[in-house]
Design a protein around this motif. Structure first.
Motif, PDB file in Angstrom:
ATOM      1  N   LYS A 112      -9.205 -26.746   0.614  1.00  0.00           N
ATOM      2  CA  LYS A 112      -8.632 -27.370   1.808  1.00  0.00           C
ATOM      3  C   LYS A 112      -7.421 -28.251   1.501  1.00  0.00           C
ATOM      4  O   LYS A 112      -6.923 -28.926   2.387  1.00  0.00           O
ATOM      5  CB  LYS A 112      -9.697 -28.212   2.511  1.00  0.00           C
ATOM      6  CG  LYS A 112     -10.838 -27.387   3.076  1.00  0.00           C
ATOM      7  CD  LYS A 112     -11.827 -28.281   3.783  1.00  0.00           C
ATOM      8  CE  LYS A 112     -13.019 -27.521   4.295  1.00  0.00           C
ATOM      9  NZ  LYS A 112     -14.001 -28.393   4.941  1.00  0.00           N
ATOM     10  N   LEU A 113      -6.940 -28.240   0.249  1.00  0.00           N
ATOM     11  CA  LEU A 113      -5.705 -28.963  -0.051  1.00  0.00           C
ATOM     12  C   LEU A 113      -4.543 -28.205   0.567  1.00  0.00           C
ATOM     13  O   LEU A 113      -4.672 -27.037   0.942  1.00  0.00           O
ATOM     14  CB  LEU A 113      -5.531 -29.119  -1.560  1.00  0.00           C
ATOM     15  CG  LEU A 113      -6.592 -29.958  -2.273  1.00  0.00           C
ATOM     16  CD1 LEU A 113      -6.355 -29.967  -3.773  1.00  0.00           C
ATOM     17  CD2 LEU A 113      -6.614 -31.374  -1.726  1.00  0.00           C
ATOM     18  N   LEU A 114      -3.389 -28.836   0.675  1.00  0.00           N
ATOM     19  CA  LEU A 114      -2.270 -28.253   1.417  1.00  0.00           C
ATOM     20  C   LEU A 114      -1.890 -26.840   0.968  1.00  0.00           C
ATOM     21  O   LEU A 114      -1.698 -25.954   1.799  1.00  0.00           O
ATOM     22  CB  LEU A 114      -1.041 -29.164   1.335  1.00  0.00           C
ATOM     23  CG  LEU A 114       0.144 -28.737   2.189  1.00  0.00           C
ATOM     24  CD1 LEU A 114      -0.252 -28.629   3.649  1.00  0.00           C
ATOM     25  CD2 LEU A 114       1.280 -29.705   2.006  1.00  0.00           C
ATOM     26  N   LYS A 123      -9.073 -18.638   9.564  1.00  0.00           N
ATOM     27  CA  LYS A 123      -8.008 -19.173  10.421  1.00  0.00           C
ATOM     28  C   LYS A 123      -8.252 -20.619  10.838  1.00  0.00           C
ATOM     29  O   LYS A 123      -7.309 -21.377  11.021  1.00  0.00           O
ATOM     30  CB  LYS A 123      -7.852 -18.298  11.667  1.00  0.00           C
ATOM     31  CG  LYS A 123      -7.274 -16.943  11.382  1.00  0.00           C
ATOM     32  CD  LYS A 123      -7.160 -16.126  12.653  1.00  0.00           C
ATOM     33  CE  LYS A 123      -6.679 -14.725  12.331  1.00  0.00           C
ATOM     34  NZ  LYS A 123      -6.609 -13.886  13.516  1.00  0.00           N
ATOM     35  N   LEU A 124      -9.489 -21.008  11.011  1.00  0.00           N
ATOM     36  CA  LEU A 124      -9.768 -22.390  11.423  1.00  0.00           C
ATOM     37  C   LEU A 124      -9.272 -23.393  10.394  1.00  0.00           C
ATOM     38  O   LEU A 124      -8.810 -24.481  10.742  1.00  0.00           O
ATOM     39  CB  LEU A 124     -11.265 -22.584  11.670  1.00  0.00           C
ATOM     40  CG  LEU A 124     -11.836 -21.825  12.859  1.00  0.00           C
ATOM     41  CD1 LEU A 124     -13.346 -22.030  12.940  1.00  0.00           C
ATOM     42  CD2 LEU A 124     -11.170 -22.275  14.156  1.00  0.00           C
ATOM     43  N   PHE A 125      -9.357 -23.038   9.122  1.00  0.00           N
ATOM     44  CA  PHE A 125      -8.849 -23.910   8.066  1.00  0.00           C
ATOM     45  C   PHE A 125      -7.339 -23.797   7.931  1.00  0.00           C
ATOM     46  O   PHE A 125      -6.630 -24.771   7.760  1.00  0.00           O
ATOM     47  CB  PHE A 125      -9.479 -23.553   6.709  1.00  0.00           C
ATOM     48  CG  PHE A 125     -10.954 -23.797   6.636  1.00  0.00           C
ATOM     49  CD1 PHE A 125     -11.463 -25.089   6.714  1.00  0.00           C
ATOM     50  CD2 PHE A 125     -11.832 -22.745   6.471  1.00  0.00           C
ATOM     51  CE1 PHE A 125     -12.829 -25.313   6.636  1.00  0.00           C
ATOM     52  CE2 PHE A 125     -13.191 -22.960   6.395  1.00  0.00           C
ATOM     53  CZ  PHE A 125     -13.697 -24.258   6.474  1.00  0.00           C
ATOM     54  N   ARG A 126      -6.834 -22.569   7.987  1.00  0.00           N
ATOM     55  CA  ARG A 126      -5.444 -22.267   7.640  1.00  0.00           C
ATOM     56  C   ARG A 126      -4.446 -22.520   8.765  1.00  0.00           C
ATOM     57  O   ARG A 126      -3.350 -23.042   8.533  1.00  0.00           O
ATOM     58  CB  ARG A 126      -5.372 -20.795   7.211  1.00  0.00           C
ATOM     59  CG  ARG A 126      -4.038 -20.397   6.650  1.00  0.00           C
ATOM     60  CD  ARG A 126      -3.994 -18.933   6.235  1.00  0.00           C
ATOM     61  NE  ARG A 126      -3.892 -18.056   7.388  1.00  0.00           N
ATOM     62  CZ  ARG A 126      -4.817 -17.206   7.794  1.00  0.00           C
ATOM     63  NH1 ARG A 126      -5.937 -17.080   7.136  1.00  0.00           N
ATOM     64  NH2 ARG A 126      -4.636 -16.455   8.852  1.00  0.00           N
ATOM     65  N   ARG A 127      -4.772 -22.152   9.985  1.00  0.00           N
ATOM     66  CA  ARG A 127      -3.809 -22.143  11.086  1.00  0.00           C
ATOM     67  C   ARG A 127      -3.066 -23.464  11.304  1.00  0.00           C
ATOM     68  O   ARG A 127      -1.842 -23.448  11.487  1.00  0.00           O
ATOM     69  CB  ARG A 127      -4.474 -21.682  12.374  1.00  0.00           C
ATOM     70  CG  ARG A 127      -3.452 -21.504  13.496  1.00  0.00           C
ATOM     71  CD  ARG A 127      -3.987 -20.802  14.688  1.00  0.00           C
ATOM     72  NE  ARG A 127      -3.983 -19.368  14.399  1.00  0.00           N
ATOM     73  CZ  ARG A 127      -4.812 -18.514  14.963  1.00  0.00           C
ATOM     74  NH1 ARG A 127      -5.724 -18.923  15.811  1.00  0.00           N
ATOM     75  NH2 ARG A 127      -4.748 -17.236  14.677  1.00  0.00           N
ATOM     76  N   PRO A 128      -3.718 -24.639  11.283  1.00  0.00           N
ATOM     77  CA  PRO A 128      -2.964 -25.875  11.540  1.00  0.00           C
ATOM     78  C   PRO A 128      -1.878 -26.172  10.501  1.00  0.00           C
ATOM     79  O   PRO A 128      -0.976 -26.950  10.757  1.00  0.00           O
ATOM     80  CB  PRO A 128      -4.040 -26.964  11.494  1.00  0.00           C
ATOM     81  CG  PRO A 128      -5.334 -26.264  11.697  1.00  0.00           C
ATOM     82  CD  PRO A 128      -5.150 -24.898  11.143  1.00  0.00           C
ATOM     83  N   PHE A 129      -1.938 -25.522   9.332  1.00  0.00           N
ATOM     84  CA  PHE A 129      -1.007 -25.827   8.243  1.00  0.00           C
ATOM     85  C   PHE A 129      -0.143 -24.632   7.857  1.00  0.00           C
ATOM     86  O   PHE A 129       0.565 -24.687   6.854  1.00  0.00           O
ATOM     87  CB  PHE A 129      -1.805 -26.294   7.014  1.00  0.00           C
ATOM     88  CG  PHE A 129      -2.783 -27.375   7.357  1.00  0.00           C
ATOM     89  CD1 PHE A 129      -2.346 -28.665   7.624  1.00  0.00           C
ATOM     90  CD2 PHE A 129      -4.133 -27.092   7.462  1.00  0.00           C
ATOM     91  CE1 PHE A 129      -3.240 -29.657   7.969  1.00  0.00           C
ATOM     92  CE2 PHE A 129      -5.040 -28.082   7.801  1.00  0.00           C
ATOM     93  CZ  PHE A 129      -4.592 -29.371   8.058  1.00  0.00           C
TER      94      PHE A 129
END
Length: 176
Positions: A112-114, A123-129
């Motif tokens: 979950k690091l950048l 997608k829930l983890f990745r999409r906002p970034f």
């Protein structure tokens, strides 16, 4: 720097798998940039050598030098070496502006690091970034033909020059 089998390597200690992935991302980009610097130095040297041979009347520039390449859109007068150099530089600069592509397996979790979250399939983890950095293509496991297709789609070239038999030739060099 520790050595094994005659080859030097560095060791990075990390607290988590995500940190290890971050280190791997940095290493991959460092390796790409180092290869790119070497390639660009070679291209600069080859352009200078070709220009010297053209100016000394030891080589000519064929009218159809850009026959089937995309670079023809960047050059108006192929008989002028300055135009030729500018066209190659313009095309290569456009290719160099492309972001590198990272490949990750579908359904993978890398953290979950950048950087690592961008390699995570969910997608829930990745999409906002997703707009903060890495360009990632996800590859289905067990489908090598998909990997080949992605590599083909993402491949690019830089243009270089060589002189063969007194004639300037356009050379495609794979972009690292």
């Amino acid at each position: 720097v520790p050595q094994t089998g005659g080859e030097a390597f560095n060791v990075t200690f990390a607290n988590s798998g995500a940190e290890a992935v971050e280190a791997a991302i940095k290493h991959a980009e460092l390796d790409r940039v180092m290869k790119l610097e070497t390639l660009l130095d070679e291209i600069d040297g080859n352009l200078a050598a070709a220009e010297a041979r053209v100016r000394a009347a030891e080589a000519t520039i064929p009218a159809d030098i850009f026959g089937h390449s995309e670079i023809r859109d960047y050059v108006f007068d192929t008989r002028n070496f300055s135009e030729l150099r500018t066209g190659i530089a313009s095309y290569n600069a456009m290719q160099l502006a492309r972001r590198p592509v990272f490949l990750a397996l579908e359904r993978s979790f890398h953290g979950k690091l950048l950087g690592s979250v961008q390699l995570t399939y969910g997608k829930l983890f990745r999409r906002p970034f997703q707009f903060l950095g890495l360009k990632v293509r996800f590859v289905p496991a067990g489908k090598p033909e998909e990997l080949d297709r992605i590599i083909e789609e993402e491949s690019a070239v830089l243009y270089d020059l060589s002189v063969e038999d007194g004639e300037v030739r356009l050379v495609e060099r794979p972009l690292p």
